[in-house]
Scaffold this motif. Structure first.
Motif, PDB file in Angstrom:
ATOM      1  N   GLU A 191      -8.251   6.778  12.070  1.00 12.23           N
ATOM      2  CA  GLU A 191      -6.909   6.257  11.810  1.00 12.23           C
ATOM      3  C   GLU A 191      -6.587   5.095  12.763  1.00 12.23           C
ATOM      4  O   GLU A 191      -6.033   4.077  12.367  1.00 12.23           O
ATOM      5  CB  GLU A 191      -5.914   7.386  12.035  1.00 12.23           C
ATOM      6  CG  GLU A 191      -4.735   7.344  11.105  1.00 12.23           C
ATOM      7  CD  GLU A 191      -3.866   8.568  11.280  1.00 12.23           C
ATOM      8  OE1 GLU A 191      -3.112   8.602  12.276  1.00 12.23           O
ATOM      9  OE2 GLU A 191      -3.943   9.483  10.438  1.00 12.23           O
ATOM     10  N   TRP A 229      -1.936   6.333   6.178  1.00 11.12           N
ATOM     11  CA  TRP A 229      -3.103   6.396   5.288  1.00 11.12           C
ATOM     12  C   TRP A 229      -2.639   6.464   3.863  1.00 11.12           C
ATOM     13  O   TRP A 229      -1.657   7.169   3.614  1.00 11.12           O
ATOM     14  CB  TRP A 229      -3.896   7.669   5.638  1.00 11.12           C
ATOM     15  CG  TRP A 229      -5.320   7.666   5.218  1.00 11.12           C
ATOM     16  CD1 TRP A 229      -5.813   8.140   4.042  1.00 11.12           C
ATOM     17  CD2 TRP A 229      -6.438   7.186   5.964  1.00 11.12           C
ATOM     18  NE1 TRP A 229      -7.172   7.975   4.011  1.00 11.12           N
ATOM     19  CE2 TRP A 229      -7.574   7.400   5.176  1.00 11.12           C
ATOM     20  CE3 TRP A 229      -6.572   6.573   7.220  1.00 11.12           C
ATOM     21  CZ2 TRP A 229      -8.852   7.026   5.613  1.00 11.12           C
ATOM     22  CZ3 TRP A 229      -7.828   6.225   7.650  1.00 11.12           C
ATOM     23  CH2 TRP A 229      -8.951   6.447   6.853  1.00 11.12           C
ATOM     24  N   PRO A 230      -3.256   5.885   2.841  1.00  8.37           N
ATOM     25  CA  PRO A 230      -4.409   4.985   2.867  1.00  8.37           C
ATOM     26  C   PRO A 230      -3.931   3.533   2.729  1.00  8.37           C
ATOM     27  O   PRO A 230      -2.741   3.275   2.555  1.00  8.37           O
ATOM     28  CB  PRO A 230      -5.129   5.384   1.584  1.00  8.37           C
ATOM     29  CG  PRO A 230      -4.010   5.673   0.614  1.00  8.37           C
ATOM     30  CD  PRO A 230      -2.883   6.241   1.453  1.00  8.37           C
ATOM     31  N   THR A 240      -6.359  11.943  -3.510  1.00  3.07           N
ATOM     32  CA  THR A 240      -6.161  10.907  -2.489  1.00  3.07           C
ATOM     33  C   THR A 240      -5.253  11.414  -1.373  1.00  3.07           C
ATOM     34  O   THR A 240      -4.126  11.842  -1.630  1.00  3.07           O
ATOM     35  CB  THR A 240      -5.542   9.647  -3.121  1.00  3.07           C
ATOM     36  OG1 THR A 240      -6.366   9.253  -4.231  1.00  3.07           O
ATOM     37  CG2 THR A 240      -5.479   8.499  -2.130  1.00  3.07           C
ATOM     38  N   SER A 291       0.834  -1.202   0.000  1.00  2.00           N
ATOM     39  CA  SER A 291       0.000   0.000   0.000  1.00  2.00           C
ATOM     40  C   SER A 291       0.869   1.252   0.000  1.00  2.00           C
ATOM     41  O   SER A 291       0.587   2.233  -0.691  1.00  2.00           O
ATOM     42  CB  SER A 291      -0.917   0.030   1.233  1.00  2.00           C
ATOM     43  OG  SER A 291      -2.017  -0.816   1.049  1.00  2.00           O
ATOM     44  N   ASP A 315      -6.804  -5.833   1.634  1.00  2.00           N
ATOM     45  CA  ASP A 315      -5.920  -4.883   0.965  1.00  2.00           C
ATOM     46  C   ASP A 315      -4.837  -5.621   0.190  1.00  2.00           C
ATOM     47  O   ASP A 315      -4.770  -6.866   0.209  1.00  2.00           O
ATOM     48  CB  ASP A 315      -5.353  -3.855   1.958  1.00  2.00           C
ATOM     49  CG  ASP A 315      -4.332  -4.454   2.924  1.00  2.00           C
ATOM     50  OD1 ASP A 315      -3.882  -5.609   2.714  1.00  2.00           O
ATOM     51  OD2 ASP A 315      -3.970  -3.750   3.886  1.00  2.00           O
TER      52      ASP A 315
END
Ligand SMILES: Cc1ncc(COP(=O)(O)O)c(C=O)c1O
Length: 457
Positions: free
Chosen positions: A412, A39-40, A33, A17, A53
């Motif tokens: 978060e 994050w993210p 984004t 990610s 994910d």
């Protein structure tokens, strides 16, 4: 039914990610984004109320991805319908040579709305996003009344295209474009009724106590009122019980078109098929989108026939249309998704799960909303932390003084525990709970335990 709890294998976000986020930053407009240390996560696949994910971590989703995945992520019947349709016909000529599914979906939408509400005829304008459905409604009202003005509400969110943004309230979305906006919309407090002349009803109503805002222009300047029956992005705000019926009376009395924006609240989200059904008030136009097609981008403005028929008959050139209007994949997805809502009685499920969750949340904080569109309020403490109102002093979530509102920080922390959530409200001051309506008590209970544990730290 898929009933899995979170399973985390890496730190969050995982290495994949992080790499992808860095790359995306290089190619996508930087406004889109949000990329930060925590994050993210990049989604790989999803099923029911679970998301995986790219690093193989599994989450429980309390957002339904902006309220879209009501019938569950990757609902098998919706997926099958889209696959079969893709094999046959992916695109037709919306306003020229249509496909049969457009007819079937238009009929279904009219039956679900004006057919059920008032046994009256209705017509549909299809679009691809919520904002576009709002554009169609605003234009319809103008065509019908020939009056330019629109009354909208503080806290409203109707989308970000120019026409929709004109009616959206949030100052941060409007500011860069302020000089182009404010041409035809007047915002008044949500829950209030404009005071026109010696309008006795406004004085009588509970909403009148909110200040009876007067309008800057004569009433015959205004052709429409646009309202979310329950404000979603504005912070999950339920209006006073007499609000919608007073608006209905107001519009009837002064010849305005009443538009309900049910893009977030429609299709069983609030425990009824449409939120307006909680108060039994029928609009002239209703905008729908989001959950309608289980994840496929399609939306619609559905209207009473008498209002909709103010549009001129097409002479071969539609004056309001778009390339992908009534796209066959979108129509197939919507028909399948609506079928799933009926089969699984998602209105009842949303109501029951919402009641159950509200009761459990009540011992924990102030909760607002209906069905599975719920918002949790937190009282902020002086050190930047917060606690659920009514909770003991020890139940403080430590925050960053001067940092973002607590729900933003909480979101978060929840992600770190495998729970996907989003803040709502102008400042992100509300923690939203809008999961897929197929989520189970076990999954919801788990998320609650995580939330409570975070609040007791
Ligand atoms: C009530 C409401 N109206 C309109 C919109 C805009 O929809 P879209 O983002 O699909 O344009 C949203 C999106 O959140 C919404 O909640």
């Amino acid at each position: 039914m898929n009933d899995l709890l979170p399973l985390l294998k890496t730190r969050i976000p995982g290495p994949q990610s992080r790499v992808l986020a860095k790359q995306l930053r290089r190619y996508e407009s930087r406004n889109i984004t949000y990329v930060a240390e925590h994050w993210p996560i990049f989604w790989k696949r999803a099923a029911g109320a679970n998301v995986w994910d790219v690093d193989g971590n599994r989450y429980v989703d309390l957002t339904a991805a902006f309220g879209v995945a009501s019938v569950g992520h990757g609902n098998p019947r919706v997926v099958a319908a889209v696959k079969a349709q893709a094999d046959e016909l992916m695109h037709a000529m919306g306003d020229v040579h249509p496909n049969e599914l457009k007819l079937r979906l238009a009929r279904e939408l009219v039956e679900l709305t004006f057919g059920r509400w008032s046994k009256s005829a209705g017509r549909v304008i299809f679009a691809n996003s919520g904002a576009e459905a709002v554009e169609a409604a605003l234009k319809t009202a103008t065509i019908h009344t020939k009056r330019p003005g629109v009354i909208a509400f503080e806290g409203a969110y109707h989308g970000l295209t120019y026409g929709a943004l004109e009616t959206t309230w949030r100052p941060d979305f409007r500011k860069p474009f302020a000089k182009q906006l404010g041409r035809f919309t007047t915002h008044i407090p949500f829950g209030s009724l404009p005071l026109v002349g010696r309008d006795r009803r406004a004085r009588r109503s509970r909403s009148g106590r909110l200040g009876q805002p007067s309008l800057p222009k004569p009433i015959d300047y205004y052709g429409a009122v646009i309202v979310e029956p329950i404000q979603g992005r504005g912070g999950i705000v339920v209006p006073p019980d007499d609000f919608l019926s007073n608006l209905r009376e107001f519009c009837d009395e002064h010849g305005l078109v009443l538009i309900f924006d049910e893009i977030y609240t429609g299709f069983c989200r609030t425990g009824k098929w449409f939120a307006s059904e909680h108060w039994g008030v029928v609009p002239d136009l209703v905008c729908v989108g989001k959950a309608m097609a289980g994840g496929f981008p399609i939306s619609a403005c559905v209207g009473r026939a008498e209002v909709m028929d103010s549009w001129p008959e097409s002479n071969g050139e539609a004056i309001h249309t778009s390339t992908f209007l009534g796209n066959p994949l979108g129509c197939a997805a919507a028909l399948a998704a609506i079928g799933e809502m009926k089969r699984m009685k998602l209105d009842v499920r949303s109501r029951d799960l919402g009641d159950w969750l509200t009761k459990r949340l009540a011992q924990f904080g102030t909760v607002r909303g209906k069905g599975l569109i719920l918002g949790i309020e937190f009282a902020e403490t002086r050190d930047g932390g917060a606690r659920p109102p009514g909770a003991p002093k020890s139940s403080v979530i430590s925050g960053r003084p001067g940092g973002p509102p607590l729900p933003v920080q909480l979101v978060e922390k929840l992600l770190q525990r495998g729970v996907l959530a989003l803040p709502e409200g102008d400042r992100g001051e509300i923690l939203g709970v809008t999961p897929p309506l197929v989520i189970t008590e076990k999954q919801l209970g788990y998320c609650l335990d995580v939330l409570i544990a975070l609040c007791q730290k």
